[in-house]
Design a protein around this motif. Structure first.
Motif, short mmCIF file in Angstrom:
data_model
loop_
_atom_site.label_atom_id
_atom_site.label_comp_id
_atom_site.label_asym_id
_atom_site.label_seq_id
_atom_site.Cartn_x
_atom_site.Cartn_y
_atom_site.Cartn_z
N LEU A 172 18.89 -18.91 -4.69
CA LEU A 172 19.54 -18.42 -5.89
C LEU A 172 18.49 -17.83 -6.81
CD1 LEU A 172 22.28 -19.62 -8.17
CD2 LEU A 172 19.97 -19.63 -9.16
N VAL A 173 18.75 -16.60 -7.27
CA VAL A 173 17.92 -15.94 -8.29
C VAL A 173 18.87 -15.52 -9.42
CG1 VAL A 173 16.24 -14.15 -8.81
CG2 VAL A 173 16.43 -15.04 -6.47
N ALA A 174 18.62 -16.01 -10.61
CA ALA A 174 19.50 -15.71 -11.74
C ALA A 174 18.69 -15.36 -12.96
CB ALA A 174 20.40 -16.92 -12.04
N ARG A 175 19.17 -14.38 -13.75
CA ARG A 175 18.51 -13.99 -14.99
C ARG A 175 19.40 -14.40 -16.15
NH1 ARG A 175 13.99 -12.65 -12.03
NH2 ARG A 175 14.54 -11.08 -10.46
N ARG A 176 18.79 -15.01 -17.15
CA ARG A 176 19.56 -15.46 -18.31
C ARG A 176 19.75 -14.32 -19.29
NH1 ARG A 176 18.81 -21.21 -21.51
NH2 ARG A 176 20.87 -21.17 -22.48
N ARG A 177 20.92 -14.25 -19.87
CA ARG A 177 21.28 -13.19 -20.81
C ARG A 177 20.37 -13.21 -22.03
NH1 ARG A 177 24.48 -12.90 -25.38
NH2 ARG A 177 24.87 -15.14 -25.24
N ILE A 178 20.03 -12.03 -22.50
CA ILE A 178 19.31 -11.88 -23.77
C ILE A 178 20.34 -11.64 -24.86
CG2 ILE A 178 17.64 -10.52 -25.07
CD1 ILE A 178 16.34 -9.76 -22.42
N PRO A 179 20.41 -12.49 -25.87
CA PRO A 179 21.41 -12.30 -26.92
C PRO A 179 21.26 -10.94 -27.61
CG PRO A 179 20.38 -14.47 -27.09
CD PRO A 179 19.59 -13.69 -26.09
N VAL A 215 15.55 -22.40 -19.13
CA VAL A 215 15.16 -20.99 -19.00
C VAL A 215 15.35 -20.28 -20.34
CG1 VAL A 215 15.59 -18.82 -17.79
CG2 VAL A 215 15.82 -21.00 -16.56
N ALA A 216 14.34 -19.52 -20.74
CA ALA A 216 14.42 -18.74 -21.97
C ALA A 216 15.32 -17.53 -21.78
CB ALA A 216 13.01 -18.27 -22.36
N PRO A 217 15.90 -16.99 -22.86
CA PRO A 217 16.67 -15.75 -22.74
C PRO A 217 15.86 -14.66 -22.05
CG PRO A 217 16.98 -16.71 -24.91
CD PRO A 217 15.90 -17.51 -24.24
N GLY A 218 16.47 -14.01 -21.06
CA GLY A 218 15.78 -13.00 -20.28
C GLY A 218 14.96 -13.56 -19.14
N GLY A 219 14.87 -14.90 -19.05
CA GLY A 219 14.06 -15.54 -18.02
C GLY A 219 14.79 -15.68 -16.70
#
Length: 211
Positions: free
Chosen positions: A202-209, A130-134
């Protein structure tokens, strides 16, 4: 995944012109309908219903499955709908295949029958893609006993997992927004398959640096 399991699924797909409905899974529609299109990974794509739904909405999709029979069927459907240039069909076993890290704006996996020795590693690989923010979306059948699954097959309890099992492998520093839930299965799917088991989601969002 053993050759026997692969052959079992190939036989399942050969048993009928279409095993599944061809429509997108309900939880994908709920979670992705309002997402801006980007790059998506459909892990365990089967006959391609989810991948084609995403492609029709402007996503570029990598669809992965271990059944060449299912992939061939999905590819024909993509060509018939003019979507072949938007979907890459990948024949691979998810227990050993590693997706490109940080590549996808959406990684979705529905009803993986995960009997692999290291299931946590599988979900870590999907999360890493998953990309950041994805968004990471994992949907399974709620476990607890050997639920029947109508005409197609039965689920071994060892193949099932909960959304909390998936959440446990995610680093909170990388995944600050994680939601786990139990949701009623789509009524049409429950009737069609004979499987009323609720979905574990499960729904999760990856952190954006930052910086």
């Amino acid at each position: 995944m053993s050759a026997i399991d692969r052959e079992t699924y190939d036989e399942l797909y050969r048993s009928a012109p279409a095993v599944w409905s061809g429509r997108a899974n309900r939880q994908l529609v709920v979670e992705a309908a309002d997402l801006p299109p980007g790059r998506a990974l459909d892990a365990g794509s089967g006959e391609g219903g989810d991948a084609l739904w995403l492609a029709e909405r402007g996503w570029r999709v990598t669809a992965v499955d271990f059944s060449p029979v299912a992939l061939e069927r999905a590819g024909r459907a993509a060509r018939a709908r003019g979507l072949d240039d938007r979907v890459e069909w990948v024949h691979a076993d998810l227990d050993s295949w590693t997706p490109p890290a940080g590549r996808f704006d959406l990684v979705t996996a529905h009803y993986l029958h995960a009997t692999w020795t290291d299931r946590a590693a599988l979900f870590r690989r999907l999360a890493a893609a998953v990309a950041p923010g994805g968004t990471l979306l994992v949907v399974g059948h709620l476990h607890g006993e050997a639920w029947g699954h109508g005409e197609h097959h039965r689920h071994d309890p060892g193949a099932l997992y909960t959304a909390d099992d998936v959440a446990a492998v995610l680093d909170p520093a990388e995944w600050p927004d994680v939601v786990t839930a139990t949701r009623e299965r789509d009524a049409g799917a429950a009737e069609r398959t004979g499987n009323p088991v609720p979905d574990t989601v499960l729904v999760a969002r990856r952190r954006i640096p930052v910086g």
